[in-house]
Design a protein around this motif. Structure first.
Motif, PDB file in Angstrom:
ATOM      1  N   THR A 250       7.280   4.594   5.228  1.00 40.38           N
ATOM      2  CA  THR A 250       8.242   4.995   6.259  1.00 40.38           C
ATOM      3  C   THR A 250       7.860   6.350   6.845  1.00 40.38           C
ATOM      4  OG1 THR A 250       9.985   3.761   5.128  1.00 40.38           O
ATOM      5  CG2 THR A 250      10.689   5.435   6.712  1.00 40.38           C
ATOM      6  N   LYS A 251       7.583   7.296   5.968  1.00 43.24           N
ATOM      7  CA  LYS A 251       7.274   8.665   6.399  1.00 43.24           C
ATOM      8  C   LYS A 251       5.978   8.753   7.199  1.00 43.24           C
ATOM      9  CE  LYS A 251       6.907  13.332   4.514  1.00 43.24           C
ATOM     10  NZ  LYS A 251       6.938  14.146   3.291  1.00 43.24           N
ATOM     11  N   HIS A 252       4.978   7.944   6.831  1.00 40.87           N
ATOM     12  CA  HIS A 252       3.659   8.044   7.456  1.00 40.87           C
ATOM     13  C   HIS A 252       3.362   6.914   8.435  1.00 40.87           C
ATOM     14  CE1 HIS A 252       2.433  11.460   4.990  1.00 40.87           C
ATOM     15  NE2 HIS A 252       3.141  10.888   4.046  1.00 40.87           N
ATOM     16  N   LYS A 253       4.398   6.166   8.785  1.00 41.62           N
ATOM     17  CA  LYS A 253       4.286   5.101   9.797  1.00 41.62           C
ATOM     18  C   LYS A 253       3.149   4.113   9.498  1.00 41.62           C
ATOM     19  CE  LYS A 253       6.422   7.790  13.528  1.00 41.62           C
ATOM     20  NZ  LYS A 253       7.364   8.416  12.741  1.00 41.62           N
ATOM     21  N   VAL A 254       3.144   3.609   8.271  1.00 41.78           N
ATOM     22  CA  VAL A 254       2.168   2.604   7.861  1.00 41.78           C
ATOM     23  C   VAL A 254       2.525   1.286   8.545  1.00 41.78           C
ATOM     24  CG1 VAL A 254       1.333   1.276   5.876  1.00 41.78           C
ATOM     25  CG2 VAL A 254       1.648   3.756   5.688  1.00 41.78           C
TER      26      VAL A 254
END
Length: 158
Positions: free
Chosen positions: A113-117
């Protein structure tokens, strides 16, 4: 994701055969030319205190915890070297990421979520329904909580 940058693909890893099978599957069947690969390892802090009969009412078994922490650190270093070699041999853009969390599944979902995987490919241990119900499963957790496409590579048939 654009054609220039490709996908961000997260591959959760540990020293298990199932995790490495998922990595091999990705490089054989799933890899696209511009993928950015993240080999993600999460140290589960719930496994640092050894022994199933330990309760919080008792004194913390310091020596056992220290020994277990040293073993986890050694395993993480070994895994990092292995993963860096995998990326080098495959000649792909990527990185190895270490995280510490109470639950590996939560760490995977949070990182994505944080790193837009864009996509997750992971192995599973093939636990039976009863064992999975009581213990939980990292792949099951990720499947039900991540909001991106996931491929789960099952263990080989026996």
């Amino acid at each position: 994701m654009t054609e220039e940058t490709g996908r961000k693909v997260l591959l959760p890893v540990d020293l298990s055969d199932n995790a490495m099978r998922a990595v091999q599957w990705y490089f054989k069947y799933g890899k696209l030319p511009n993928d950015d690969v993240i080999l993600f390892h999460s140290v589960d802090t719930s496994t640092i205190i050894p022994g199933t009969d330990f309760t919080w009412a008792e004194p913390l078994p310091v020596e056992a915890v220290e020994t277990n922490l040293k073993n986890k650190e050694k395993e993480a270093k070994e895994l990092k070297i292995k993963c860096e070699n995998v990326l080098k041999e495959a000649a792909v853009k990527g990185e190895y990421v270490d995280a510490i969390a109470n639950h590996a599944g939560e760490a995977i979902v949070e990182y994505c979520t944080k790193h837009k995987v864009d996509y997750i490919i992971m192995g599973n241990r093939g636990m039976g329904a009863i064992r999975r119900t009581f213990m939980g499963s990292v792949s099951d957790y990720v499947l039900h909580h991540a909001r991106i496409p996931i491929t789960i590579i099952p263990p080989p048939l026996q």
